[in-house]
Design a protein around this motif. Structure first.
Motif, PDB file in Angstrom:
ATOM      1  N   GLN A  99       0.852  -1.121  -0.039  1.00  0.00           N
ATOM      2  CA  GLN A  99       0.087  -0.011   0.110  1.00  0.00           C
ATOM      3  C   GLN A  99       1.034   1.362  -0.135  1.00  0.00           C
ATOM      4  OE1 GLN A  99      -0.439  -2.118   2.629  1.00  0.00           O
ATOM      5  NE2 GLN A  99       1.242  -0.987   3.894  1.00  0.00           N
ATOM      6  N   ILE A 100       0.414   2.280  -0.463  1.00  0.00           N
ATOM      7  CA  ILE A 100       1.051   3.513  -0.620  1.00  0.00           C
ATOM      8  C   ILE A 100       0.431   4.636   0.378  1.00  0.00           C
ATOM      9  CG2 ILE A 100       1.965   5.178  -2.062  1.00  0.00           C
ATOM     10  CD1 ILE A 100       1.463   3.418  -4.464  1.00  0.00           C
ATOM     11  N   GLU A 101       1.067   5.085   1.383  1.00  0.00           N
ATOM     12  CA  GLU A 101       0.679   6.214   2.285  1.00  0.00           C
ATOM     13  C   GLU A 101       1.406   7.521   2.067  1.00  0.00           C
ATOM     14  OE1 GLU A 101       1.497   4.317   5.831  1.00  0.00           O
ATOM     15  OE2 GLU A 101      -0.153   2.885   5.787  1.00  0.00           O
ATOM     16  N   ALA A 122      -0.297   6.152  -9.894  1.00  0.00           N
ATOM     17  CA  ALA A 122      -1.721   6.489  -9.595  1.00  0.00           C
ATOM     18  C   ALA A 122      -1.699   7.377  -8.434  1.00  0.00           C
ATOM     19  CB  ALA A 122      -2.424   5.354  -9.452  1.00  0.00           C
ATOM     20  N   LYS A 123      -1.166   7.003  -7.462  1.00  0.00           N
ATOM     21  CA  LYS A 123      -1.262   7.632  -6.120  1.00  0.00           C
ATOM     22  C   LYS A 123      -0.718   9.033  -6.161  1.00  0.00           C
ATOM     23  CE  LYS A 123      -1.692   8.066  -1.433  1.00  0.00           C
ATOM     24  NZ  LYS A 123      -3.001   7.811  -0.797  1.00  0.00           N
ATOM     25  N   LEU A 124       0.432   9.217  -6.817  1.00  0.00           N
ATOM     26  CA  LEU A 124       1.033  10.787  -6.970  1.00  0.00           C
ATOM     27  C   LEU A 124       0.028  11.429  -7.732  1.00  0.00           C
ATOM     28  CD1 LEU A 124       4.403   9.415  -7.843  1.00  0.00           C
ATOM     29  CD2 LEU A 124       3.732  10.863  -5.703  1.00  0.00           C
ATOM     30  N   PHE A 131       7.283  12.056  -7.637  1.00  0.00           N
ATOM     31  CA  PHE A 131       8.395  11.319  -6.911  1.00  0.00           C
ATOM     32  C   PHE A 131       8.922  10.452  -8.145  1.00  0.00           C
ATOM     33  CE2 PHE A 131       9.662   7.126  -5.506  1.00  0.00           C
ATOM     34  CZ  PHE A 131      10.681   7.462  -4.462  1.00  0.00           C
ATOM     35  N   PRO A 132      10.125  10.509  -8.324  1.00  0.00           N
ATOM     36  CA  PRO A 132      10.953   9.973  -9.656  1.00  0.00           C
ATOM     37  C   PRO A 132      10.925   8.419  -9.569  1.00  0.00           C
ATOM     38  CG  PRO A 132      12.507  10.814  -8.269  1.00  0.00           C
ATOM     39  CD  PRO A 132      11.229  11.204  -7.673  1.00  0.00           C
ATOM     40  N   HIS A 133       9.892   7.539  -9.659  1.00  0.00           N
ATOM     41  CA  HIS A 133       9.593   6.231  -9.852  1.00  0.00           C
ATOM     42  C   HIS A 133      10.064   5.818 -11.109  1.00  0.00           C
ATOM     43  CE1 HIS A 133       6.486   7.260 -12.519  1.00  0.00           C
ATOM     44  NE2 HIS A 133       5.553   7.781 -11.152  1.00  0.00           N
ATOM     45  N   GLY A 134      10.124   4.623 -11.522  1.00  0.00           N
ATOM     46  CA  GLY A 134      10.580   4.412 -12.825  1.00  0.00           C
ATOM     47  C   GLY A 134       9.720   4.379 -13.865  1.00  0.00           C
ATOM     48  N   HIS A 135      10.059   4.050 -15.184  1.00  0.00           N
ATOM     49  CA  HIS A 135       9.624   4.286 -16.419  1.00  0.00           C
ATOM     50  C   HIS A 135       8.645   3.261 -16.814  1.00  0.00           C
ATOM     51  CE1 HIS A 135      12.675   7.201 -16.389  1.00  0.00           C
ATOM     52  NE2 HIS A 135      12.120   8.047 -17.297  1.00  0.00           N
ATOM     53  N   ALA A 136       8.938   1.769 -16.498  1.00  0.00           N
ATOM     54  CA  ALA A 136       8.182   0.797 -16.880  1.00  0.00           C
ATOM     55  C   ALA A 136       7.300   0.509 -15.943  1.00  0.00           C
ATOM     56  CB  ALA A 136       9.337  -0.565 -16.964  1.00  0.00           C
ATOM     57  N   ARG A 209      10.519  11.581  -0.234  1.00  0.00           N
ATOM     58  CA  ARG A 209      10.113  12.860  -0.307  1.00  0.00           C
ATOM     59  C   ARG A 209       9.457  13.018  -1.525  1.00  0.00           C
ATOM     60  NH1 ARG A 209      13.048  16.870  -3.193  1.00  0.00           N
ATOM     61  NH2 ARG A 209      14.925  16.114  -3.971  1.00  0.00           N
ATOM     62  N   THR A 210       8.609  14.058  -1.673  1.00  0.00           N
ATOM     63  CA  THR A 210       7.800  14.369  -2.950  1.00  0.00           C
ATOM     64  C   THR A 210       8.074  15.845  -3.275  1.00  0.00           C
ATOM     65  OG1 THR A 210       5.669  14.619  -1.748  1.00  0.00           O
ATOM     66  CG2 THR A 210       6.400  12.359  -2.466  1.00  0.00           C
ATOM     67  N   ILE A 211       7.422  16.351  -4.344  1.00  0.00           N
ATOM     68  CA  ILE A 211       7.419  17.586  -4.650  1.00  0.00           C
ATOM     69  C   ILE A 211       6.054  17.800  -5.455  1.00  0.00           C
ATOM     70  CG2 ILE A 211       9.883  18.451  -4.567  1.00  0.00           C
ATOM     71  CD1 ILE A 211       9.532  18.081  -7.693  1.00  0.00           C
ATOM     72  N   LYS A 212       5.582  19.116  -5.510  1.00  0.00           N
ATOM     73  CA  LYS A 212       4.555  19.398  -6.181  1.00  0.00           C
ATOM     74  C   LYS A 212       4.471  18.978  -7.536  1.00  0.00           C
ATOM     75  CE  LYS A 212       0.844  23.223  -6.972  1.00  0.00           C
ATOM     76  NZ  LYS A 212       0.837  22.867  -8.397  1.00  0.00           N
ATOM     77  N   SER A 213       3.507  18.280  -8.324  1.00  0.00           N
ATOM     78  CA  SER A 213       3.552  17.896  -9.464  1.00  0.00           C
ATOM     79  C   SER A 213       3.533  19.210 -10.699  1.00  0.00           C
ATOM     80  CB  SER A 213       2.519  17.013 -10.069  1.00  0.00           C
ATOM     81  OG  SER A 213       1.063  17.444  -9.860  1.00  0.00           O
ATOM     82  N   SER A 214       3.982  18.895 -11.527  1.00  0.00           N
ATOM     83  CA  SER A 214       4.014  20.037 -12.685  1.00  0.00           C
ATOM     84  C   SER A 214       3.361  19.142 -14.078  1.00  0.00           C
ATOM     85  CB  SER A 214       5.258  20.557 -13.168  1.00  0.00           C
ATOM     86  OG  SER A 214       5.096  21.413 -14.247  1.00  0.00           O
TER      87      SER A 214
END
Length: 491
Positions: A99-101, A122-124, A131-136, A209-214
């Motif tokens: 799960q993602i919190e 999807a959560k982001l 957050f820089p997750h992977g591409h696949a 950590r995360t930042i605001k999306s663009s």
């Protein structure tokens, strides 16, 4: 190699028990639950489908009692499957903290090792964060982050585990659950970030950590490439990438046959008179299209030779993560029919570009099958060996993905690309750790610096003196081989 075809790859597979015993149908279904149909004939004694850190501790205790080794799987995207250890125990983390919190106060996300890239995306999207997750889309977080993490827009923001991961929860070989960070169990935090398949513990949770999306934008250029145009096209593409700002850009190059995606072709054979295409997928992350055009503007000017090879040029346009995922699914497929091998290097930044391109040319143009592809991207990762085991500079990531469907091509299909990447050792600083092949050492090279490896081995000896986790030995073999070759060349 096993040729048994089972159900397609299932990222949410369910099993009737937490411990699956060799010889049962559920065991075999779990053992082969990886994206490639090419599952090695290696059989752990047991597979532990863990849900909690306590389950992980129990699996490690059982391995200690039996005196056997342990492999760990988050998604199975390392296609040589180092987690399948003959006679050992496989820890499958598919249900572990799945799960993602999100904490809106700290801006951190917390997730388990088998949380897939598409789940994080999807959560982001829901929380309007980046957050820089992977591409696949179906890659698991555990393998991605332990390897370093060549995530979205890596050029300016660094590898995901360098600058985005704050702490890691893990179960260590003696069964304890510990937290590792820059202030707690610092040696574990250092060793976990960059050691990939050689790590000596089981990650149960990450905090990042995360930042605001663009907004994401993309520009696409497609060329016909052959032996005559190769040097001009590749030089132009790479140099334009080096002229492109690092912050907020994601620059990708592929080479493949267009018939790779044509459903009317059903064999592995390269089409008669088939012509390779080189595609540049140039992405950036910024608020406006004007900024996006500026960020990707280095590709505006085409030389006459490059212009002559141009097939398509698409202007900068809005793109979503889901659209890129759709393309990635086509690139590799996930129907358990396809079989895959990945070979790669990271270039030595001190080697002149012309020399690099000359040496890697066979790996770029001599694709063995219709479904094989080249993938190259600008990483521009500058390592900090004091901070993490991730210690090799990553200027360009260069890889060839050999794809096939007919098991009768094995084992001969593996060797051609191994040989081509072996030729590239003199122009490489090393390789991405996920592509280290536990089945054959031919194309293996260094995965970290020699001094980082020495430090890693000291930390590993402290935490895993009984060698529950054996894959680190492949690091030693590869490093010793390359050092011998380098010493011989200097004589």
């Amino acid at each position: 190699m096993s040729t048994t075809q089972l159900a397609r790859y299932n990222t949410r597979a369910e099993y009737p028990a937490k411990v699956l015993i060799r010889g049962t149908p559920e065991y075999e279904r779990c053992r082969q639950n990886n994206p490639s149909a090419d599952t090695p004939s290696r059989f752990p004694q047991e597979i532990h489908v863990v849900k909690t850190p306590a389950d992980v501790s129990g699996a490690l205790k059982k391995a200690t009692e039996l005196g056997v080794h342990v492999g760990v799987r988050s998604s199975g995207h390392i296609f040589n499957l180092p987690n399948l250890i003959e006679g050992g125990i496989l820890i499958d983390t598919t249900n572990l903290n799945r799960q993602i919190e999100y904490d809106p106060i700290s801006g951190e996300i917390c997730f388990g090792p088998a949380c897939r890239v598409e789940e994080l995306a999807a959560k982001l999207k829901d929380i309007n964060r980046f957050f820089p997750h992977g591409h696949a889309p179906t890659v698991g977080s555990g393998g991605f982050l332990l390897a370093g993490g060549q995530g979205w827009f890596v050029r300016g923001w660094g590898a995901t585990n360098q600058t985005w991961i704050n702490k890691i929860e893990m179960v260590v070989p003696d069964g304890r659950t510990v937290i590792a960070s820059r202030t707690e169990n610092r040696d574990l935090f250092w060793a976990a970030r960059g050691s990939g398949l050689g790590f000596f513990g089981v990650v149960t949770r990450f905090w990042g950590r995360t930042i605001k999306s663009s907004l994401m934008w993309e520009r696409i250029l497609k060329f016909e490439i052959n032996s005559d145009s190769y040097m001009a096209l590749m030089s132009w593409a790479i140099e334009r990438g080096r002229d492109t700002p690092k912050y907020g850009t994601d620059l990708n190059l592929t080479i493949d046959y267009p018939e790779k995606y044509d459903p009317s072709y059903t064999t592995d054979t390269i089409p008669l008179n088939g012509k390779l295409h080189m595609t540049l997928n140039l992405l950036c992350y910024t608020d406006t299209i004007r900024e996006a055009r500026t960020l990707l503007g280095a590709y505006d000017k085409l030389t006459p030779e490059v212009q002559a090879a141009l097939l398509e040029m698409h202007p900068v346009q809005r793109r979503t993560v889901e659209q890129v995922f759709s393309r990635k699914r086509r690139f590799l497929g996930n129907d358990k029919q396809d079989r895959w091998q990945i070979n790669s290097i990271m270039n030595d930044p001190d080697v002149p570009l012309e020399r690099l391109l000359e040496v890697i040319k066979p790996a770029m143009l001599e694709l063995p099958t219709r479904t094989s592809s080249v993938f190259m991207c600008h990483c521009d990762i500058v390592p900090d060996e004091e901070d993490a085991a991730l210690s090799l500079p990553q200027d360009l990531y260069i890889s060839t993905i050999t794809g096939w469907t007919d098991p009768k091509l094995e084992p001969a299909i593996y060797q051609p690309m191994r040989d081509r990447y072996k030729r590239a050792f003199p122009v490489a600083v090393g390789m991405y750790v996920t592509e280290l092949d536990v089945n054959c050492d031919d194309a293996n090279t260094k995965v970290m610096s020699d001094t980082a490896l020495a430090k890693f081995l000291e930390i590993r000896e402290k935490w895993d003196p009984n060698e529950l986790f054996p894959n680190y030995k492949k690091f030693i073999m590869a490093h010793e081989k390359i050092n011998r070759l380098q010493n011989k060349a200097q004589l």
